[in-house]
Design an enzyme around this catalytic site. Structure first.
Site, PDB file in Angstrom:
ATOM      1  N   ARG A   1       0.828  -1.209   0.000  1.00  0.00           N
ATOM      2  CA  ARG A   1       0.000   0.000   0.000  1.00  0.00           C
ATOM      3  C   ARG A   1       0.861   1.257   0.000  1.00  0.00           C
ATOM      4  O   ARG A   1       0.553   2.226  -0.697  1.00  0.00           O
ATOM      5  CB  ARG A   1      -0.955   0.013   1.192  1.00  0.00           C
ATOM      6  CG  ARG A   1      -2.059  -1.036   1.076  1.00  0.00           C
ATOM      7  CD  ARG A   1      -2.934  -1.055   2.296  1.00  0.00           C
ATOM      8  NE  ARG A   1      -2.123  -1.428   3.452  1.00  0.00           N
ATOM      9  CZ  ARG A   1      -2.443  -1.172   4.706  1.00  0.00           C
ATOM     10  NH1 ARG A   1      -3.550  -0.527   4.997  1.00  0.00           N
ATOM     11  NH2 ARG A   1      -1.670  -1.554   5.691  1.00  0.00           N
TER      12      ARG A   1
ATOM     13  N   ASN B   1      -6.329  -2.717   1.786  1.00  0.00           N
ATOM     14  CA  ASN B   1      -6.350  -4.176   1.866  1.00  0.00           C
ATOM     15  C   ASN B   1      -7.797  -4.630   1.939  1.00  0.00           C
ATOM     16  O   ASN B   1      -8.637  -3.965   2.545  1.00  0.00           O
ATOM     17  CB  ASN B   1      -5.625  -4.667   3.124  1.00  0.00           C
ATOM     18  CG  ASN B   1      -4.134  -4.515   3.028  1.00  0.00           C
ATOM     19  OD1 ASN B   1      -3.571  -4.351   1.958  1.00  0.00           O
ATOM     20  ND2 ASN B   1      -3.472  -4.552   4.174  1.00  0.00           N
TER      21      ASN B   1
END
Length: 85
Positions: A11, A29
Site C-alpha cells: 500500500r 487491503n
C-alpha cells in the site's frame, strides 16, 4: 491485486507511485487478502501506474491485476491509504 501483496509494504508503494504520477484515489487491503486501488488520472498516468502495480515492491509477488472502470469520485484530489476493510 492478488499474490503476495499484503505484509510487504504494497500500500505504501502504491501511494508513493500514485503521488509521483499525480494520480488521485486510494489503496486498501481487502478481507480476502487482495489489495484494491481506486485511481483517477489521465490515460497515460493510469497506464504508468498499472505498470508499477504489476511490478510491485521488491518483497511482493503480483499474480493478478483486475481492472474495471468506475465513475470518478467527486472531491477526491489526493491519493491516500485507506483502512483495511
Amino acid at each position: 491485486m492478488r499474490g503476495r501483496v499484503q505484509g510487504v509494504g504494497f500500500r505504501w508503494f502504491v501511494e508513493r507511485e500514485a503521488r509521483i504520477l499525480g494520480i488521485a484515489g486510494w489503496v486498501r487491503n481487502n478481507a480476502d487478502s487482495s489489495v484494491e486501488v481506486l485511481a483517477m488520472g489521465t490515460r497515460d498516468q493510469l497506464s504508468a501506474l498499472k505498470a508499477q502495480l504489476r511490478q510491485g515492491p521488491r518483497a511482493s509477488r503480483v499474480d493478478q491485476v483486475e481492472e474495471s472502470e468506475v465513475q470518478p469520485v467527486s472531491g477526491l484530489k489526493t491519493f491516500r491509504i485507506e483502512g483495511a476493510w
